[in-house]
Write a protein that holds these residues in place. Sequence first.
Motif: not given
Length: 148
Positions: A130, A133-136
């Motif tokens: 990730t 910002d936590g997006t994959v």
Amino acid sequence: MPHRKVMNDETCPVARCVDLVGDRWSLLIVRDAFDGVRRFGDLQRSLGVARNILSDRLRKLVDAGILETQAASDGTAYQEYVLTTKGESLFPVVVALRQWGEQHLFKRGERHSVLIDKRTDKSIPHMAPTAKDGTVLAPAATEVRKVT
């Protein structure tokens, strides 16, 4: 049997890692260590590996600081192989291999072992790289900057 080139001077972290723990037996020893298998004989029975190969891989893993030997926890004369902090940090690697295998190497509905979170008694979620910002992150969203 020909010896392969050791990758100590390789600038790729993947190549160095595979050189150290990328063979079948080393990874399965580490897997068994995570499952609490500590003694030579127990490892040999679990893996079905020849004694000389197991001895060689254990020596390499100890020399690399992935495992260490300690006196047997039950007070017997045996020694045990335990993961070091460095060895425990291989946990995400083993989990990633497990999850890839679950996804690609078993038929739908085929039974296999499952990694469970002891707190919830549920299987652990799928791991994925990730961004901050936590997006994959997909492979196309990354690049390797090679040493020149």
